[in-house]
Design a protein around this motif. Structure first.
Motif, short mmCIF file in Angstrom:
data_model
loop_
_atom_site.label_atom_id
_atom_site.label_comp_id
_atom_site.label_asym_id
_atom_site.label_seq_id
_atom_site.Cartn_x
_atom_site.Cartn_y
_atom_site.Cartn_z
N ALA A 54 11.29 29.19 55.13
CA ALA A 54 12.54 28.48 55.39
C ALA A 54 13.68 29.43 55.71
O ALA A 54 14.61 29.08 56.43
CB ALA A 54 12.91 27.61 54.18
N ALA A 55 13.60 30.66 55.18
CA ALA A 55 14.68 31.62 55.38
C ALA A 55 14.59 32.35 56.71
O ALA A 55 15.62 32.81 57.22
CB ALA A 55 14.69 32.64 54.23
N ALA A 104 15.59 22.60 53.97
CA ALA A 104 16.50 23.75 53.99
C ALA A 104 16.43 24.48 55.32
O ALA A 104 17.44 24.95 55.85
CB ALA A 104 16.15 24.69 52.84
N SER A 105 15.22 24.59 55.87
CA SER A 105 15.06 25.25 57.17
C SER A 105 15.78 24.48 58.27
O SER A 105 16.42 25.08 59.14
CB SER A 105 13.57 25.37 57.51
N ALA A 106 15.69 23.15 58.22
CA ALA A 106 16.38 22.33 59.23
C ALA A 106 17.89 22.52 59.16
O ALA A 106 18.56 22.65 60.19
CB ALA A 106 16.01 20.86 59.04
N GLU A 112 22.85 27.69 62.29
CA GLU A 112 22.77 28.87 63.15
C GLU A 112 23.01 28.50 64.61
O GLU A 112 23.66 29.25 65.34
CB GLU A 112 21.40 29.52 62.99
N GLN A 113 22.52 27.34 65.03
CA GLN A 113 22.77 26.89 66.40
C GLN A 113 24.25 26.63 66.62
O GLN A 113 24.81 26.97 67.68
CB GLN A 113 21.95 25.64 66.69
N GLU A 114 24.90 26.00 65.63
CA GLU A 114 26.34 25.76 65.74
C GLU A 114 27.10 27.08 65.80
O GLU A 114 28.06 27.23 66.57
CB GLU A 114 26.82 24.92 64.55
N MET A 115 26.67 28.05 65.00
CA MET A 115 27.34 29.35 64.98
C MET A 115 27.17 30.07 66.31
O MET A 115 28.10 30.69 66.83
CB MET A 115 26.80 30.20 63.83
N LEU A 116 25.96 30.01 66.87
CA LEU A 116 25.72 30.63 68.16
C LEU A 116 26.57 29.98 69.25
O LEU A 116 27.05 30.66 70.16
CB LEU A 116 24.24 30.54 68.52
N HIS A 117 26.75 28.67 69.16
CA HIS A 117 27.60 27.98 70.13
C HIS A 117 29.04 28.45 70.02
O HIS A 117 29.71 28.71 71.04
CB HIS A 117 27.52 26.46 69.90
#
Length: 226
Positions: A54-55, A104-106, A112-117
């Motif tokens: 998950a991490a 937790a992985s989801a 992370e996707q939001e942060m990359l955006h």
């Protein structure tokens, strides 16, 4: 950003090898459980496998390890005599741990996707305000590295530009007092003025006066906004 650096560490020739870590842990737990006595049953530790996945892995990979962990638990535990089996309680632990790890992985992947955006937006903003310059732009050989105080923000109040024109090549380097969006707006205002005044005005003093006037107008505007 830390996430991107971590992704590079878990890749070989462009392919992710993050799944190797939970797989090695899974094999180690199974071998250790099968090669120790009944007083040292550790098969329930297999719940750590989807937790590790998950991490560092994706959602589907984590779900796969959660399923494999449950099946492995049943197979390995059944290989022991009835009186030494870990039993239903540990089975529920492994199954519940796998489900929670997948959830937790989801959540992690989505954040992370939001942060990359956000980082992509910040990078686009930086390239808009601080336009890329060719290495030998306007007859000048130059090189630069832009490091904002907040690395993840990618953009701050520092600014620079080289403007060729009929009156020579002008160079501007500055730093806006403050930080955040206000500093970026001020830098954009000054750079826009410099690119026009630096090209059209013959006198550098006039260019400086135009920048001063633009800064005052910008301050009046921000003050009116509160």
């Amino acid at each position: 950003m830390e996430y991107r650096r971590r992704r590079q560490l878990l890749r070989v020739r462009g392919r992710s090898i993050a799944w190797v870590v939970p797989l090695v842990l899974l094999v180690a737990i199974v071998l250790l459980d099968l090669n120790t006595t009944e007083r040292f049953r550790i098969i329930s530790w297999i719940v750590l496998v989807p937790g590790i996945a998950a991490a560092i892995c994706g959602v589907w990979t984590t779900a796969g390890f959660a399923l494999v962990s449950v099946v492995t638990y049943v197979v390995v535990d059944s290989a022991w005599p009835g009186e030494y089996q870990a039993g239903l309680a540990d089975f529920v632990l492994v199954a519940l741990g796998g489900a929670l790890a997948t959830l937790a992985s989801a959540v992690r992947v989505r954040r992370e996707q939001e942060m990359l955006h956000v980082l992509d937006v910040a990078e686009t903003t930086r390239r808009t305000v601080l336009r890329p310059l060719p290495p030998d732009w306007a007859g000048l050989e130059h090189a630069g590295v832009y490091l904002a105080a907040d690395f993840d923000a990618r953009v701050g109040g520092d600014f620079y530009d080289i403007q060729p024109g009929p009156h020579g090549t002008r160079v501007l380097v500055g730093d806006v007092q403050g930080k955040g969006l206000g500093a970026v707006e001020a830098a954009a205002a000054l750079l826009g003025t410099f690119r026009e005044a630096g090209y059209h005005e013959a006198d550098l003093l006039t260019v400086a006066e135009r920048l001063e006037v633009r800064m005052r107008r910008h301050r009046l505007h921000t003050a009116a906004l509160g």
